[in-house]
Design an enzyme around this catalytic site. Structure first.
Site, PDB file in Angstrom:
ATOM      1  N   GLY A 367      52.317  53.742  86.937  1.00  0.00           N
ATOM      2  CA  GLY A 367      53.303  53.926  85.947  1.00  0.00           C
ATOM      3  C   GLY A 367      54.707  54.212  86.585  1.00  0.00           C
ATOM      4  O   GLY A 367      54.743  54.264  87.902  1.00  0.00           O
ATOM      5  N   PRO A 368      55.882  54.326  85.913  1.00  0.00           N
ATOM      6  CA  PRO A 368      57.198  54.535  86.283  1.00  0.00           C
ATOM      7  C   PRO A 368      57.257  55.649  87.066  1.00  0.00           C
ATOM      8  O   PRO A 368      56.528  56.748  86.798  1.00  0.00           O
ATOM      9  CB  PRO A 368      58.098  54.405  85.204  1.00  0.00           C
ATOM     10  CG  PRO A 368      57.206  53.685  84.134  1.00  0.00           C
ATOM     11  CD  PRO A 368      55.954  53.932  84.350  1.00  0.00           C
ATOM     12  N   SER A 369      58.256  56.085  88.022  1.00  0.00           N
ATOM     13  CA  SER A 369      58.383  57.239  88.375  1.00  0.00           C
ATOM     14  C   SER A 369      58.787  58.289  87.558  1.00  0.00           C
ATOM     15  O   SER A 369      59.419  58.247  86.580  1.00  0.00           O
ATOM     16  CB  SER A 369      59.441  57.127  89.872  1.00  0.00           C
ATOM     17  OG  SER A 369      59.267  56.383  90.551  1.00  0.00           O
ATOM     18  N   GLY A 370      58.372  59.513  87.834  1.00  0.00           N
ATOM     19  CA  GLY A 370      58.386  60.668  86.805  1.00  0.00           C
ATOM     20  C   GLY A 370      57.400  60.798  85.720  1.00  0.00           C
ATOM     21  O   GLY A 370      57.652  61.507  84.562  1.00  0.00           O
ATOM     22  N   THR A 374      51.428  62.481  90.182  1.00  0.00           N
ATOM     23  CA  THR A 374      51.214  63.367  91.185  1.00  0.00           C
ATOM     24  C   THR A 374      50.777  64.725  90.200  1.00  0.00           C
ATOM     25  O   THR A 374      49.881  65.338  90.856  1.00  0.00           O
ATOM     26  CB  THR A 374      52.362  63.511  91.828  1.00  0.00           C
ATOM     27  OG1 THR A 374      52.596  62.210  92.582  1.00  0.00           O
ATOM     28  CG2 THR A 374      52.017  64.669  93.047  1.00  0.00           C
ATOM     29  N   GLU A 497      49.809  57.290  96.844  1.00  0.00           N
ATOM     30  CA  GLU A 497      50.831  56.493  97.585  1.00  0.00           C
ATOM     31  C   GLU A 497      50.562  56.376  99.044  1.00  0.00           C
ATOM     32  O   GLU A 497      51.497  56.438  99.919  1.00  0.00           O
ATOM     33  CB  GLU A 497      52.336  56.819  97.013  1.00  0.00           C
ATOM     34  CG  GLU A 497      52.593  57.178  95.851  1.00  0.00           C
ATOM     35  CD  GLU A 497      53.138  55.914  95.072  1.00  0.00           C
ATOM     36  OE1 GLU A 497      52.778  54.796  95.533  1.00  0.00           O
ATOM     37  OE2 GLU A 497      53.520  56.014  93.745  1.00  0.00           O
TER      38      GLU A 497
END
Length: 575
Positions: A367-370, A374, A497
């Site tokens: 998915g997109p960052s943010g 994590t 990642e």
């Protein structure tokens, strides 16, 4: 709430100081004080009978014995009390160190590393100084002052009253000045702790500072802190400049009173010359301890501040590593059920997230960052607790199991896997409770494709890697992290990642190593690269903290518009 001084006493008691040793030290200090108080009395008799033919052997022996007792008992008491003080501080530092290790990650999210370092070193150092250097002087000082005053009244009470008539006047000046000094000392202590935290932060990230051309900015910030410390130090110096001549003037006034009035008393026969000499000696036996007592009070104020800061850490809730049912069952599905989470109440990170990572399969979270990927991993590791919902392993929530036992099941490899200063061997075996044979370490390194480059290093597995592994390349650090995970033999593997920061050549090698690591394990992957995602058994697409799609790569690519864009742009797939 307890008075602040009681907090200090309670804190000291929790360290279980050796009471017998402490009692011996105090007893010897009392003996030292009594011997020092006896010397002027004996000396006065010697002065009054200062004739070789009339010298009293008993008086001379008494003076020598008093000096001997004072020296021997004083030396031993200082050693014994210092040992007690060191025991207290060592125990306190052990408690604090243990606490820092078991505090939740959320504490370190909100506090700088330098703050914890300051509590561990500076604040415990302040407490140590009070106990080992100033406490004994304060106790013996009180005894010495009280004893000397009693003897002075016994020698000549009118002269004693004249001498002490100056005290009320002096207190009018000394008390407000002392309070101001204590206030400045507390501020100085707080600023010093802040400066220490700033130094730790900057020096630990010195490469970022240089790469960002931030030397000038940090110089200005540091100079600002140094100037604050300078101004407080100057203010402290002003107070000391007022105190020093004030105390000196008071001493001179007292001496003049004793010489003047005492001379009259001697000439009238009301007291002897030896008693007047003893008066002068006892005066200094009062002045010196009072100076120590003033220093103690100042140090005590600093220590109260340090105690409060140490207690704020010791009283925090900690992770309970052993609490739970014990061992975690083997080979179960990991299920996330309606999990929501936020760092700030009005800023949700995850909203009603649900998915299942089947045992032995690879589940990719993309998915997109943010979007909270994590953070999801952090919840699985139990660094944080969900605001609502559950994470299940088998039929039980993971919070049901002992935290230490649960984390043994996990292996984690991130995009910037942590390496600490030490040897490669120390990094590979870090955190393993059972002794690992060299053969097993080499086998893991071979599976992680790390053994060849390690062998080429001058000292092989005993090579020092430098702070944060700076002497190794990114690919080398990743392969060591993978070998470390292999040695832990985790049942659940989390890859965050793990190849995103590597060049293409390093990525190929690390991908081979990861395949060896993933065999037979339940694997959760956060990745942006097609090579990691396309073969996953299940892909979970997170968008702004919500699951908007679950399926294989082909299924999502066919049905999920945002996944298509994600795949085309970030995985460079042509539509």
């Amino acid at each position: 709430m307890k008075p602040k001084w009681k907090q200090l006493i309670t804190l000291i008691r929790t360290t279980q100081p050796p009471r017998l040793l402490f009692s011996i030290g105090i007893g010897l200090s009392l003996l030292t004080t009594m011997a020092s108080l006896a010397i002027p009395l004996l000396a006065s008799r010697l002065i009054d009978n200062f004739d070789v033919s009339q010298l009293s052997t008993a008086v001379i022996i008494g003076i020598i014995a008093a000096f001997f007792i004072q020296a021997l008992a004083g030396g031993v008491s200082v050693y014994v009390l210092a040992k007690v003080g060191q025991h207290i501080i060592a125990s306190l530092r052990e408690r604090l160190w243990k606490k820092l290790l078991v505090l939740p990650v959320s504490y370190y999210d909100e506090h700088e590393t330098g703050d914890a370092v300051s509590r561990m070193t500076n604040d415990t150092g302040v407490i140590k100084n009070l106990i080992t250097e100033h406490f004994t002087g304060f106790i013996t000082g009180v005894i010495s002052v009280v004893g000397a005053i009693i003897i002075l009244f016994y020698l000549d009470w009118p002269l004693t009253l004249v001498m002490f008539s100056i005290i009320p006047l002096s207190l009018l000046f000394l008390i407000p000045v002392g309070r101001k000094m204590a206030e400045i000392s507390r501020n100085l202590q707080a600023e010093t702790a802040g400066f220490s935290a700033h130094l730790t932060r900057v020096i630990s990230e010195i490469r970022l500072v240089k790469a960002s051309n931030a030397e000038t900015m940090e110089w200005d910030n540091g100079r600002r802190d140094i100037r604050k410390l300078y101004r407080l130090g100057v203010r402290e110096g002003v107070i000391q400049a007022l105190m020093s001549p004030l105390v000196s003037s008071l001493i001179i006034v007292v001496l003049v009173l004793i010489i003047g009035f005492g001379g009259i008393r001697v000439s009238s026969g009301a007291m002897t010359a030896g008693e007047l000499a003893a008066f002068f000696i006892y005066l200094f036996q009062i002045i010196m301890p009072i100076t120590q007592m003033v220093v103690f009070v100042t140090q005590f104020q600093k220590t109260i501040g340090a105690t409060e800061k140490v207690l704020t850490i010791l009283e925090l809730d900690e992770e309970e590593l052993e609490k739970g049912t014990g061992n975690v069952p083997d080979h179960q599905n990991l299920a996330v059920r309606h999990v929501s989470f936020h760092y700030q109440p009005d800023e949700p990170i995850l909203k009603e997230v649900s998915f299942t990572a089947e045992k032995g399969q690879v589940t990719a979270v993309v998915g997109p960052s943010g979007s909270g990927k994590t953070t999801m991993f952090s919840l699985i590791e139990q660094f944080y607790k969900p605001a609502s919902g559950q994470i299940l392993y088998g039929s039980e929530p993971i919070s049901h199991y002992a935290l230490k036992s649960w984390r043994k099941k996990l292996g984690y490899v991130s995009q910037d896997s942590p390496i600490y200063a030490g040897t490669i061997m120390e990094n590979l075996t870090y955190g393993l409770e059972d002794e690992v044979t060299r053969e097993k370490v080499i086998q893991a390194a071979e599976m992680a494709y790390a053994h060849p480059f390690i062998n080429e290093l001058a000292n092989g597995y005993e090579t020092e890697v430098g702070e944060r592994g700076i002497k190794l390349s990114g690919g080398q650090r990743q392969r060591i992290a993978i070998a470390r995970a292999l040695l832990r033999d985790p049942e659940i593997l989390m890859l965050d990642e793990a190849t995103s920061s590597l060049d293409s050549q390093s990525e190929v090698v690390v991908q081979h190593a990861l395949k060896n690591l993933m065999k037979g394990r339940t694997t959760l992957v956060i990745a942006h690269r097609l090579s990691t995602i396309v073969d996953a058994d299940r892909i979970v697409f997170l968008e702004k903290g919500e699951v908007t799609g679950i399926g294989s790569h082909d299924e999502l690519f066919a049905t999920h518009t945002l996944y298509q864009d994600f795949a085309r742009q970030q995985l460079r797939i042509e539509g």
